[in-house]
Scaffold this motif. Structure first.
Motif, PDB file in Angstrom:
ATOM      1  N   THR A 185     107.656  38.531  35.376  1.00 53.12           N
ATOM      2  CA  THR A 185     107.939  39.523  36.421  1.00 53.12           C
ATOM      3  C   THR A 185     107.028  40.723  36.202  1.00 53.12           C
ATOM      4  OG1 THR A 185     110.247  38.848  36.513  1.00 53.12           O
ATOM      5  CG2 THR A 185     109.729  40.998  37.420  1.00 53.12           C
ATOM      6  N   VAL A 186     106.414  41.203  37.280  1.00 53.65           N
ATOM      7  CA  VAL A 186     105.513  42.362  37.193  1.00 53.65           C
ATOM      8  C   VAL A 186     106.315  43.624  37.508  1.00 53.65           C
ATOM      9  CG1 VAL A 186     103.403  43.410  38.109  1.00 53.65           C
ATOM     10  CG2 VAL A 186     103.578  40.903  37.931  1.00 53.65           C
ATOM     11  N   GLU A 187     106.256  44.604  36.600  1.00 60.12           N
ATOM     12  CA  GLU A 187     106.961  45.879  36.820  1.00 60.12           C
ATOM     13  C   GLU A 187     105.954  46.936  37.264  1.00 60.12           C
ATOM     14  OE1 GLU A 187     109.200  47.055  33.391  1.00 60.12           O
ATOM     15  OE2 GLU A 187     110.073  45.060  33.140  1.00 60.12           O
ATOM     16  N   THR A 188     106.357  47.753  38.220  1.00 63.37           N
ATOM     17  CA  THR A 188     105.426  48.755  38.753  1.00 63.37           C
ATOM     18  C   THR A 188     106.060  50.136  38.871  1.00 63.37           C
ATOM     19  OG1 THR A 188     105.966  48.540  41.103  1.00 63.37           O
ATOM     20  CG2 THR A 188     104.424  46.909  40.194  1.00 63.37           C
ATOM     21  N   ALA A 189     105.180  51.125  38.973  1.00 62.24           N
ATOM     22  CA  ALA A 189     105.594  52.495  39.307  1.00 62.24           C
ATOM     23  C   ALA A 189     104.905  52.863  40.614  1.00 62.24           C
ATOM     24  CB  ALA A 189     105.168  53.464  38.200  1.00 62.24           C
ATOM     25  N   ARG A 190     105.685  53.420  41.546  1.00 60.35           N
ATOM     26  CA  ARG A 190     105.136  53.728  42.871  1.00 60.35           C
ATOM     27  C   ARG A 190     104.910  55.225  43.046  1.00 60.35           C
ATOM     28  NH1 ARG A 190     108.343  49.591  46.823  1.00 60.35           N
ATOM     29  NH2 ARG A 190     110.231  50.451  45.910  1.00 60.35           N
ATOM     30  N   PRO A 191     104.027  55.589  43.981  1.00 59.36           N
ATOM     31  CA  PRO A 191     103.697  57.006  44.172  1.00 59.36           C
ATOM     32  C   PRO A 191     104.904  57.878  44.474  1.00 59.36           C
ATOM     33  CG  PRO A 191     102.115  55.624  45.322  1.00 59.36           C
ATOM     34  CD  PRO A 191     103.178  54.703  44.806  1.00 59.36           C
ATOM     35  N   ASP A 192     105.966  57.331  45.071  1.00 58.08           N
ATOM     36  CA  ASP A 192     107.141  58.169  45.385  1.00 58.08           C
ATOM     37  C   ASP A 192     108.075  58.318  44.180  1.00 58.08           C
ATOM     38  OD1 ASP A 192     108.361  55.731  45.133  1.00 58.08           O
ATOM     39  OD2 ASP A 192     109.140  55.632  47.182  1.00 58.08           O
ATOM     40  N   GLY A 193     107.665  57.824  43.021  1.00 60.48           N
ATOM     41  CA  GLY A 193     108.467  57.987  41.806  1.00 60.48           C
ATOM     42  C   GLY A 193     109.395  56.810  41.536  1.00 60.48           C
ATOM     43  N   SER A 194     109.524  55.884  42.487  1.00 58.13           N
ATOM     44  CA  SER A 194     110.405  54.731  42.281  1.00 58.13           C
ATOM     45  C   SER A 194     109.659  53.645  41.499  1.00 58.13           C
ATOM     46  CB  SER A 194     110.878  54.179  43.629  1.00 58.13           C
ATOM     47  OG  SER A 194     109.775  53.688  44.355  1.00 58.13           O
ATOM     48  N   THR A 195     110.424  52.656  41.027  1.00 50.34           N
ATOM     49  CA  THR A 195     109.829  51.517  40.328  1.00 50.34           C
ATOM     50  C   THR A 195     110.310  50.249  41.018  1.00 50.34           C
ATOM     51  OG1 THR A 195     111.695  51.373  38.799  1.00 50.34           O
ATOM     52  CG2 THR A 195     109.827  52.727  38.111  1.00 50.34           C
ATOM     53  N   ARG A 196     109.622  49.145  40.784  1.00 45.25           N
ATOM     54  CA  ARG A 196     110.127  47.867  41.298  1.00 45.25           C
ATOM     55  C   ARG A 196     109.652  46.733  40.422  1.00 45.25           C
ATOM     56  NH1 ARG A 196     106.945  45.050  46.188  1.00 45.25           N
ATOM     57  NH2 ARG A 196     104.869  45.836  45.761  1.00 45.25           N
ATOM     58  N   ARG A 197     110.267  45.561  40.620  1.00 44.17           N
ATOM     59  CA  ARG A 197     109.948  44.356  39.857  1.00 44.17           C
ATOM     60  C   ARG A 197     109.558  43.265  40.844  1.00 44.17           C
ATOM     61  NH1 ARG A 197     112.273  43.789  34.817  1.00 44.17           N
ATOM     62  NH2 ARG A 197     112.884  41.657  35.251  1.00 44.17           N
ATOM     63  N   VAL A 198     108.384  42.671  40.644  1.00 39.88           N
ATOM     64  CA  VAL A 198     107.897  41.632  41.558  1.00 39.88           C
ATOM     65  C   VAL A 198     107.763  40.318  40.787  1.00 39.88           C
ATOM     66  CG1 VAL A 198     106.037  40.995  43.156  1.00 39.88           C
ATOM     67  CG2 VAL A 198     106.521  43.419  42.724  1.00 39.88           C
ATOM     68  N   PRO A 199     108.462  39.253  41.189  1.00 38.75           N
ATOM     69  CA  PRO A 199     108.271  37.964  40.517  1.00 38.75           C
ATOM     70  C   PRO A 199     106.810  37.531  40.645  1.00 38.75           C
ATOM     71  CG  PRO A 199     110.124  37.885  42.038  1.00 38.75           C
ATOM     72  CD  PRO A 199     109.416  39.174  42.295  1.00 38.75           C
ATOM     73  N   ILE A 200     106.259  36.978  39.570  1.00 38.61           N
ATOM     74  CA  ILE A 200     104.835  36.619  39.602  1.00 38.61           C
ATOM     75  C   ILE A 200     104.534  35.614  40.717  1.00 38.61           C
ATOM     76  CG2 ILE A 200     104.999  34.770  37.887  1.00 38.61           C
ATOM     77  CD1 ILE A 200     102.149  37.094  37.538  1.00 38.61           C
ATOM     78  N   ALA A 201     105.529  34.813  41.088  1.00 40.89           N
ATOM     79  CA  ALA A 201     105.312  33.842  42.173  1.00 40.89           C
ATOM     80  C   ALA A 201     104.957  34.551  43.481  1.00 40.89           C
ATOM     81  CB  ALA A 201     106.564  32.987  42.362  1.00 40.89           C
ATOM     82  N   ASP A 202     105.443  35.785  43.642  1.00 41.95           N
ATOM     83  CA  ASP A 202     105.190  36.540  44.879  1.00 41.95           C
ATOM     84  C   ASP A 202     104.083  37.580  44.696  1.00 41.95           C
ATOM     85  OD1 ASP A 202     107.372  35.177  45.909  1.00 41.95           O
ATOM     86  OD2 ASP A 202     108.781  36.761  45.309  1.00 41.95           O
ATOM     87  N   PHE A 203     103.483  37.629  43.527  1.00 48.66           N
ATOM     88  CA  PHE A 203     102.533  38.715  43.245  1.00 48.66           C
ATOM     89  C   PHE A 203     101.141  38.425  43.840  1.00 48.66           C
ATOM     90  CE2 PHE A 203      99.468  41.050  40.659  1.00 48.66           C
ATOM     91  CZ  PHE A 203      99.973  42.329  40.802  1.00 48.66           C
ATOM     92  N   HIS A 204     100.604  37.256  43.547  1.00 49.36           N
ATOM     93  CA  HIS A 204      99.288  36.900  44.107  1.00 49.36           C
ATOM     94  C   HIS A 204      99.481  36.223  45.461  1.00 49.36           C
ATOM     95  CE1 HIS A 204      98.304  37.073  39.695  1.00 49.36           C
ATOM     96  NE2 HIS A 204      97.320  37.804  40.193  1.00 49.36           N
ATOM     97  N   ARG A 205      98.500  36.398  46.364  1.00 48.08           N
ATOM     98  CA  ARG A 205      98.639  35.876  47.728  1.00 48.08           C
ATOM     99  C   ARG A 205      97.633  34.771  48.001  1.00 48.08           C
ATOM    100  NH1 ARG A 205      99.960  39.787  52.104  1.00 48.08           N
ATOM    101  NH2 ARG A 205      98.306  38.600  53.061  1.00 48.08           N
TER     102      ARG A 205
END
Ligand SMILES: Cc1cc2nc3c(=O)[nH]c(=O)nc-3n(C[C@H](O)[C@H](O)[C@H](O)COP(=O)(O)OP(=O)(O)OC[C@H]3O[C@@H](n4cnc5c(N)ncnc54)[C@H](O)[C@@H]3O)c2cc1C
Ligand code: SF4
Length: 316
Positions: free
Chosen positions: A175-195
């Motif tokens: 799972t890829v964890e991120t920090a977003r410009p608005d200060g929030s974070t999210r988790r993206v499953p690697i299956a949905d990360f690359h297109r």
């Protein structure tokens, strides 16, 4: 190289905010891909945000028995980590199959996931390329396409994703964890990360502008036998023609993911149900709807043979 401005970020939130604030900004980590692209003027960011000073270089256990890998962990350190070698050996093997020792010392976990294709037409600014210049056409479709994708392709692009590490990450359901410009974070499953390329091959991943990768998390270990076979034109310092990452359990069941064949790490869960029946049975659903070119049709046979070699080694 076009001129650019530069800053060092002090925190993930500040890095993401700065990237959103300055048009044309990019993060720089190891720089082993981005700087090459900037020298060739394939990418021309106006502003670089150096993330190397951020506290994102740790590998830590998670509460549910997995491992959290900071975005800045170098490929060398990740491959050598005793927990990775013991519990996620396929990841260690995939990393060591990539690039060279010097490059792996610089290359980071996040940068590796986001490295760009090695399609030669993408790197040649005299050629049309929908990924580099949307709407300009695809030089590879009518050109030399031996290295290119055979599944998940579109009329706009037949490029492959070049990362070895990403194939193992997909196999392990990271799972890829991120920090977003608005200060929030999210988790993206690697299956949905690359297109897949579709009509917009320049959109390669799920990150929004300014979104920073902070970590990649692995679930608890799968056990079984971990293998990574990479077939390439040279024994080292070459990208995969085909690679197979596998975790095979003692009863013959398991997981497989394939590299060198698609715009993203290629895993078809339905094909894994066929693993006890052998490579030919797996290759059918794995490569269903394949659309090879004259130059790269050999990859279909190569996938099946590499799978057969992996399964034989797992049995042995
Ligand atoms: C000669 C050569 C051979 C190679 N062979 C192989 C190979 O066989 N197999 C393989 O897998 N790779 C190979 N590589 C690629 C190498 O692994 C990548 O260049 C490297 O992993 C990129 O990591 P980096 O930290 O240097 O990324 P950078 O070049 O710093 O960045 C790459 C991209 O990621 C973005 N980025 C970086 N960090 C973050 C973050 N935290 N959040 C959001 N975006 C971020 C950057 O903005 C940039 O777009 C090779 C490279 C070279 C030059
Ligand atoms: S295959 Fe993709 S990256 Fe290569 S030339 Fe065509 S559009 Fe560009």
């Amino acid at each position: 190289m076009k001129s650019f401005t530069y800053e060092r970020a002090a925190s993930p939130a500040e890095a993401a905010a700065a990237a959103a604030r300055v048009p044309g900004a990019r993060f720089i980590a190891g720089g082993t891909n981005l700087l090459d692209l900037m020298r060739l003027e394939i990418e021309t960011p106006m502003h670089l945000i150096d993330v190397n000073g951020l506290d994102l270089d740790k590998i830590e256990p998670t509460r549910d028995g997995g491992l959290r890998i900071g975005a800045l962990v170098r490929n060398t350190d990740l491959a050598a980590d005793p927990r990775v070698r013991r519990d996620y050996a396929v990841l260690s093997r995939a990393l060591l199959a990539g690039a060279s020792g010097q490059l792996r010392n610089k290359a980071t976990t996040a940068g590796n996931l986001l490295q760009r294709t090695r399609c030669p037409y993408f790197y040649d600014t005299n050629q049309p390329c929908n990924k580099r210049l949307p709407g300009s056409g695809c030089g590879a479709l009518e050109g030399f396409s031996r290295q290119h994708a055979v599944v998940g392709v579109s009329k706009a692009c037949i490029a492959t994703h070049p990362s070895d590490m990403a194939i193992a990450m997909r196999l392990l359901d990271a799972t890829v964890e991120t920090a977003r410009p608005d200060g929030s974070t999210r988790r993206v499953p690697i299956a949905d990360f690359h297109r897949l390329p579709g009509d917009t091959p320049h959109v390669e991943h799920a990150l929004a502008p300014g979104e920073l990768i902070t970590a990649v998390t692995l679930p608890k270990p799968l056990g079984g036998t971990h293998l990574y076979h990479k077939v390439r034109d040279r024994a080292s310092y070459a990208f995969a023609l085909v690679s197979v990452a596998a975790v095979i359990q003692p009863d013959g069941n398991g997981r497989i993911a394939v590299g060198g064949v698609a715009h993203k790490p290629w895993r078809v869960e339905a094909a894994e149900a066929e693993l006890p029946r052998g490579a030919r049975a797996v290759a059918g659903p794995l490569l269903a709807d394949a659309s090879p070119t004259h130059h790269n049709a050999f990859k279909l046979t190569l996938v099946q043979r590499t799978l057969a070699a992996v399964l034989a080694e797992a049995r042995a």
